[in-house]
Design a protein around this motif. Sequence first.
Motif, PDB file in Angstrom:
ATOM      1  N   GLU A   1      -6.733   8.805  -6.279  1.00  0.00           N
ATOM      2  CA  GLU A   1      -6.792   7.405  -6.731  1.00  0.00           C
ATOM      3  C   GLU A   1      -6.973   6.465  -5.553  1.00  0.00           C
ATOM      4  O   GLU A   1      -7.764   5.513  -5.614  1.00  0.00           O
ATOM      5  N   GLY A   2      -6.216   6.770  -4.492  1.00  0.00           N
ATOM      6  CA  GLY A   2      -6.338   5.964  -3.277  1.00  0.00           C
ATOM      7  C   GLY A   2      -7.770   5.974  -2.774  1.00  0.00           C
ATOM      8  O   GLY A   2      -8.327   4.939  -2.416  1.00  0.00           O
ATOM      9  N   ALA A   3      -8.363   7.155  -2.732  1.00  0.00           N
ATOM     10  CA  ALA A   3      -9.742   7.277  -2.257  1.00  0.00           C
ATOM     11  C   ALA A   3     -10.705   6.582  -3.220  1.00  0.00           C
ATOM     12  O   ALA A   3     -11.612   5.860  -2.798  1.00  0.00           O
ATOM     13  N   ASN A   4     -10.500   6.792  -4.513  1.00  0.00           N
ATOM     14  CA  ASN A   4     -11.398   6.177  -5.504  1.00  0.00           C
ATOM     15  C   ASN A   4     -11.377   4.655  -5.435  1.00  0.00           C
ATOM     16  O   ASN A   4     -12.394   4.002  -5.645  1.00  0.00           O
ATOM     17  N   LYS A   5     -10.187   4.116  -5.127  1.00  0.00           N
ATOM     18  CA  LYS A   5     -10.086   2.656  -4.989  1.00  0.00           C
ATOM     19  C   LYS A   5     -11.019   2.136  -3.913  1.00  0.00           C
ATOM     20  O   LYS A   5     -11.491   1.014  -3.962  1.00  0.00           O
ATOM     21  N   LEU A   6     -11.219   2.999  -2.906  1.00  0.00           N
ATOM     22  CA  LEU A   6     -12.060   2.576  -1.793  1.00  0.00           C
ATOM     23  C   LEU A   6     -13.547   2.750  -2.091  1.00  0.00           C
ATOM     24  O   LEU A   6     -14.403   2.318  -1.333  1.00  0.00           O
ATOM     25  N   ARG A   7     -13.831   3.443  -3.186  1.00  0.00           N
ATOM     26  CA  ARG A   7     -15.259   3.640  -3.511  1.00  0.00           C
ATOM     27  C   ARG A   7     -15.883   2.286  -3.768  1.00  0.00           C
ATOM     28  O   ARG A   7     -15.381   1.502  -4.558  1.00  0.00           O
ATOM     29  N   SER A   8     -16.953   2.045  -3.069  1.00  0.00           N
ATOM     30  CA  SER A   8     -17.646   0.778  -3.328  1.00  0.00           C
ATOM     31  C   SER A   8     -19.085   0.918  -2.872  1.00  0.00           C
ATOM     32  O   SER A   8     -19.432   1.895  -2.205  1.00  0.00           O
ATOM     33  N   LYS A   9     -19.872  -0.061  -3.203  1.00  0.00           N
ATOM     34  CA  LYS A   9     -21.310   0.087  -2.976  1.00  0.00           C
ATOM     35  C   LYS A   9     -21.672   0.110  -1.489  1.00  0.00           C
ATOM     36  O   LYS A   9     -22.701   0.638  -1.119  1.00  0.00           O
ATOM     37  N   ASP A  10     -20.772  -0.434  -0.636  1.00  0.00           N
ATOM     38  CA  ASP A  10     -21.156  -0.346   0.781  1.00  0.00           C
ATOM     39  C   ASP A  10     -20.289   0.631   1.581  1.00  0.00           C
ATOM     40  O   ASP A  10     -20.198   0.550   2.792  1.00  0.00           O
ATOM     41  N   ARG A  11     -19.674   1.543   0.863  1.00  0.00           N
ATOM     42  CA  ARG A  11     -18.844   2.526   1.543  1.00  0.00           C
ATOM     43  C   ARG A  11     -19.392   3.931   1.268  1.00  0.00           C
ATOM     44  O   ARG A  11     -19.733   4.232   0.136  1.00  0.00           O
TER      45      ARG A  11
ATOM     46  N   LYS B   1       0.827  -1.211   0.000  1.00  0.00           N
ATOM     47  CA  LYS B   1       0.000   0.000   0.000  1.00  0.00           C
ATOM     48  C   LYS B   1       0.859   1.257   0.000  1.00  0.00           C
ATOM     49  O   LYS B   1       0.522   2.253  -0.638  1.00  0.00           O
ATOM     50  N   ALA B   2       1.965   1.213   0.743  1.00  0.00           N
ATOM     51  CA  ALA B   2       2.842   2.380   0.797  1.00  0.00           C
ATOM     52  C   ALA B   2       3.385   2.676  -0.598  1.00  0.00           C
ATOM     53  O   ALA B   2       3.432   3.838  -1.025  1.00  0.00           O
ATOM     54  N   ALA B   3       3.748   1.626  -1.316  1.00  0.00           N
ATOM     55  CA  ALA B   3       4.285   1.823  -2.663  1.00  0.00           C
ATOM     56  C   ALA B   3       3.228   2.454  -3.571  1.00  0.00           C
ATOM     57  O   ALA B   3       3.503   3.408  -4.295  1.00  0.00           O
ATOM     58  N   GLU B   4       2.000   1.947  -3.478  1.00  0.00           N
ATOM     59  CA  GLU B   4       0.900   2.504  -4.284  1.00  0.00           C
ATOM     60  C   GLU B   4       0.700   3.989  -4.036  1.00  0.00           C
ATOM     61  O   GLU B   4       0.402   4.750  -4.950  1.00  0.00           O
ATOM     62  N   LEU B   5       0.841   4.405  -2.763  1.00  0.00           N
ATOM     63  CA  LEU B   5       0.536   5.788  -2.398  1.00  0.00           C
ATOM     64  C   LEU B   5       1.776   6.671  -2.372  1.00  0.00           C
ATOM     65  O   LEU B   5       1.708   7.824  -1.951  1.00  0.00           O
ATOM     66  N   GLY B   6       2.893   6.145  -2.803  1.00  0.00           N
ATOM     67  CA  GLY B   6       4.109   6.944  -2.837  1.00  0.00           C
ATOM     68  C   GLY B   6       4.590   7.336  -1.448  1.00  0.00           C
ATOM     69  O   GLY B   6       5.148   8.413  -1.258  1.00  0.00           O
TER      70      GLY B   6
ATOM     71  N   MET C   1      -5.910   5.022   6.009  1.00  0.00           N
ATOM     72  CA  MET C   1      -7.287   4.758   5.590  1.00  0.00           C
ATOM     73  C   MET C   1      -7.353   3.448   4.814  1.00  0.00           C
ATOM     74  O   MET C   1      -8.221   2.617   5.059  1.00  0.00           O
ATOM     75  N   SER C   2      -6.413   3.254   3.897  1.00  0.00           N
ATOM     76  CA  SER C   2      -6.534   2.041   3.098  1.00  0.00           C
ATOM     77  C   SER C   2      -6.168   0.792   3.906  1.00  0.00           C
ATOM     78  O   SER C   2      -6.673  -0.290   3.642  1.00  0.00           O
ATOM     79  N   MET C   3      -5.328   0.971   4.947  1.00  0.00           N
ATOM     80  CA  MET C   3      -5.014  -0.175   5.813  1.00  0.00           C
ATOM     81  C   MET C   3      -6.215  -0.584   6.661  1.00  0.00           C
ATOM     82  O   MET C   3      -6.421  -1.755   6.947  1.00  0.00           O
ATOM     83  N   LEU C   4      -6.984   0.415   7.118  1.00  0.00           N
ATOM     84  CA  LEU C   4      -8.063   0.129   8.069  1.00  0.00           C
ATOM     85  C   LEU C   4      -9.369  -0.275   7.393  1.00  0.00           C
ATOM     86  O   LEU C   4     -10.319  -0.676   8.060  1.00  0.00           O
ATOM     87  N   GLU C   5      -9.418  -0.133   6.095  1.00  0.00           N
ATOM     88  CA  GLU C   5     -10.609  -0.510   5.333  1.00  0.00           C
ATOM     89  C   GLU C   5     -11.906  -0.039   5.977  1.00  0.00           C
ATOM     90  O   GLU C   5     -12.784  -0.834   6.334  1.00  0.00           O
ATOM     91  N   PRO C   6     -12.048   1.275   6.122  1.00  0.00           N
ATOM     92  CA  PRO C   6     -13.256   1.801   6.766  1.00  0.00           C
ATOM     93  C   PRO C   6     -14.462   1.737   5.827  1.00  0.00           C
ATOM     94  O   PRO C   6     -14.295   1.574   4.620  1.00  0.00           O
ATOM     95  N   SER C   7     -15.656   1.884   6.405  1.00  0.00           N
ATOM     96  CA  SER C   7     -16.850   1.931   5.558  1.00  0.00           C
ATOM     97  C   SER C   7     -17.406   3.346   5.485  1.00  0.00           C
ATOM     98  O   SER C   7     -18.216   3.653   4.629  1.00  0.00           O
ATOM     99  N   LEU C   8     -16.975   4.202   6.422  1.00  0.00           N
ATOM    100  CA  LEU C   8     -17.355   5.616   6.335  1.00  0.00           C
ATOM    101  C   LEU C   8     -16.072   6.443   6.367  1.00  0.00           C
ATOM    102  O   LEU C   8     -15.396   6.527   7.391  1.00  0.00           O
ATOM    103  N   CYS C   9     -15.734   7.034   5.221  1.00  0.00           N
ATOM    104  CA  CYS C   9     -14.499   7.804   5.146  1.00  0.00           C
ATOM    105  C   CYS C   9     -14.828   9.288   5.176  1.00  0.00           C
ATOM    106  O   CYS C   9     -15.635   9.760   4.382  1.00  0.00           O
TER     107      CYS C   9
END
Lengths: 474, 251
Positions: free
Chosen positions: B188-198, B129-134, B161-169
Amino acid sequence: MTITTMKTKAEEQLAEQFARTAPLLPGGAWVPAARRAAFQAFAANGLPHRRIEAWKYTDLRAGLKEAFSPAQCSTRTFDAAALATVLGPDLAQLPCIRVVIVNGRWQAKMIPAGQEPGATYHMGSLAAVLGQPDYDWMELCFGVSTISDADTLGGGAVVDPVMALNSAFASDGVVLSIVEGARLGLPIHIVSIVDADAPMATATRCLIKVGAGAKAEIIESHVRLGESPAQATAVTQISLEAGAEAHHVQHLAANGSSAHLGRWDVELAERAIYRGFQFTAGGGLVRNETHVSFTGPDAKFDFSGAFLGRDRDHIDTTLVVDHSTTGCESRELFKGVLDGHARGIFQGKVIVQPVAQKTDGKQMAQVLMLSEDAEFDSKPELEIYADDVACGHGSTAAEIDGDMMFYLRSRGIPEDQARALLIESFVGEAIDKIQSEAIRTSVMNIALAWLRDLPAQAAPLKAAKAATPNKARE
Amino acid sequence: MLEIKNLHARIADDGTEILKGINLQVPAGEVHAIMGPNGSGKSTLAYVLAGRDDYEVTAGDILWNGESILALGPDDRAAKGVFLAFQYPMEIPGVATMTFLRASVNAVRKKRGVKELTTPEFLKVVRAKAAELGVKDEMLKRPLNVGFSGGEKKRMEILQMSMLEPSLCVLDETDSGLDIDAIQIVAEGANKLRSKDRAMLVITHYQRLLNYIQPDKVHVLAHGRIQKTGGKELALELEKTGYAEFKLKAA
Ligand SMILES: Nc1ncnc2c1ncn2[C@@H]1O[C@H](COP(=O)(O)OP(=O)(O)OP(=O)(O)O)[C@@H](O)[C@H]1O
Ligand SMILES: [Mg+2]
C-alpha cells in the motif's frame, strides 16, 4: 647486573628544580621528608622507558625532551565569563560547586547559595592543610608506591614515576570529603587551568573521600589558556566507604605540545559503586593511569572513556583493576578516534586474586581509525587466580564502515556529513555512559566541537583578560 | 523515464563482471518487476543504480529523465530522486533513527532547493507516515535499524522512501522477511507513491507481491542480462516453471 644510564636532560632539570623549589612548597612536619623520599625514589630510576613493561608504549625518556620549570602564579582571575573561554559554554554553565585551580594553586571556589560546605561535605585547599596536625593520614597518600616486578620485565620493583614526581612537586589541590549518608544536590567541579605564557609544569593532588552511604558527582577538568606548552602531573586518590556511590568524570583538553601525566587511585569498600569516565580531547602526550582496589565485597566499578587524537597526539589509558575480595564487578568501555599520526594505547589489566570468587570483569576498547598513519596498541591482560569468575575482554580497531557510509549517502546525506554522523555516533556510545544528563551533554558538545575542528573555547584570550572582578565567594 | 543502456559492471575489488550488458527502460508512471535466480545480479543492478562504489561501470550508461547519473555520488542521485530500498538494510549503532531521518530529509530537500523542514514540521510528517506504515514509536527512538526484526527493517525502508518522495523507486526484495499483513501494508505504501511521474523497479522472488503491486512489465534477469520480458502473467509462469530455461541457456 645493574646498568647505570646517563641522566637525560629532563631528569637533570627535574633534579635541579626539586633542589631549588622544594623549600618553597607547602607542608610542614612530615611533608618535606616525604617529598625528598619521593624525589629520591624517582631519581633512582629516572623517567620510565619502553623496557619498563607498564610504560612500554609511552616512553617518557624519549617523549619528555625537557622538564619545564614549575609554574608561576597567574595574575588572571577566572570568573564565570573567563571560565567559559576555557571550559566551553556548556560546562561553564553547569550548576555545580566549583573550585578553580590556576597554575597548580587554589584560586577560588564558587558555591551557589545554600550549598555551602558543612553539613554534607567539607572541601578545602590541600596546600592549606598539608602537614597540619589533624591531617597526618595524608602521609600515606604521599608515600612511595611501586610498580610490581612483573611490570618491569624482571627489573625489580620500581617506583611509580608519576606518583613520585607528584608527591615531590605537588603545589596544591583539593581535599574533599562527603559526609556519611549525604546526598549532594550538585556536582563538584574541580577545574585545573594552566595559564601559560611560557612553558611550565604543574603538579596537583586531589584527595577525596566519599563517606558510607553517601552519593556524589565529581568532575575534574584539566584545561588551558594560551599556546605555550605545559606539563602536568595530576593525581586523584578517591576512596568510597561502604555503600557509597561516586560518579567521577575527567575532562581533559589541551593542545598538541603539552604533556599530561594523570593517575587516579580508586579504593572501594563493600557495596560501594563507582562510575568513572575519562574524556580526553587531544593534549599531545597523555597518560591516564588508574588503579582500582577493592577492600570489601560486592562493590561495583564501572569505568569508561572516550579519547580523541589527531596530529601527533599520544593518548595512553592504563588501567589496573585488582579484585581481592569476592563478588565484585568491573566494567570498562573505552572508545577512541584517531586521525593523522595520532597514537592510542589501551592497557587494561584485571587481576582476580584467589579469594576473589564470583568476580565479574568485562573490558572493551574500540578505536575508529581515520587515517592510515594512526596507530592503536591494545594490551588487555587477565590474571585470574580464582576459578568461579566471569571475565572477558576485547578490543577492535576499524575504519569507517563503507557499507554504512553508502547507506547514509543513498539517503541523500552528503559524504562529509555521513562521515561525521558515524564518528559522532561512535564516540557518543561511550559518552552515553555518563549518567548525569547535564555533564553528558556538555562532554558530548566538547567532543563534537573537537571533531568538527572548532575550538571549544569560542571567545578570544582577550575576553578572559578583560573579565570583570571575581565574584566568587572565598 | 529510466533508461539503462548496455550496462556492464564489475566488482571493483577483483574485477569480476556481474552485469553483462543490461538494456532496460522504465517509463515514468510504470512499475516494472525484475525476477531471476539467486546470484543473477539483481541486487548488483540495484546498487549500481544507487551509486555504490564497490562496483565499477565498465560500459554503457544509466539515464534518468534523459540525464546520465553515472558521474553522481549516491547522495546526489538521491537528490535527483533515486531511492533504493535495501534487500538488507544496514544497522547503524549510535545514530538515532530520528536524527538520521531528519538529516536525510533535509539534506535531500536542500539539494532539491526546497525549504528544509523545521523540527515540528518534521515530527508531524514522520509521525503520520510512521502510523500509516505500522512503524512503532518505540522503533523511532532506537538507533537506526539496530535490533529491528527483518520485517521492521523493511517497514523502515518504506518509511524512508515515503519521507524522501523519490521519483525512481528501486525495491530490492522488500517483500522477503515480511509477514502477509506486512506485505499488504508495504505494498500500500508503495502503491501510494505510484504516480504518472514516478517509475518503480521492483525486485522480487515471489509472484505474491505482484498481486499487490501490479507491474506493467516483468523482466527476467539471469547471468547479468535481461533474458526475457513480458507482462505480469510472466511472473505466474515463472512460479510454475522456475528458472531452468535460463540456466540451460547459459550452459
Ligand atoms: N561486493 C561483492 N563482492 C563479491 N561478490 C559479489 C559482490 N557483489 C555481488 N557479488 C556476487 O555477484 C553475484 C550477483 O550478486 P547479487 O547480489 O547481485 O545477486 P542477486 O540476484 O541479488 O541474488 P539474490 O536473489 O540471492 O538476492 C553473486 O554471485 C554475488 O556473490
Ligand atoms: Mg539480491
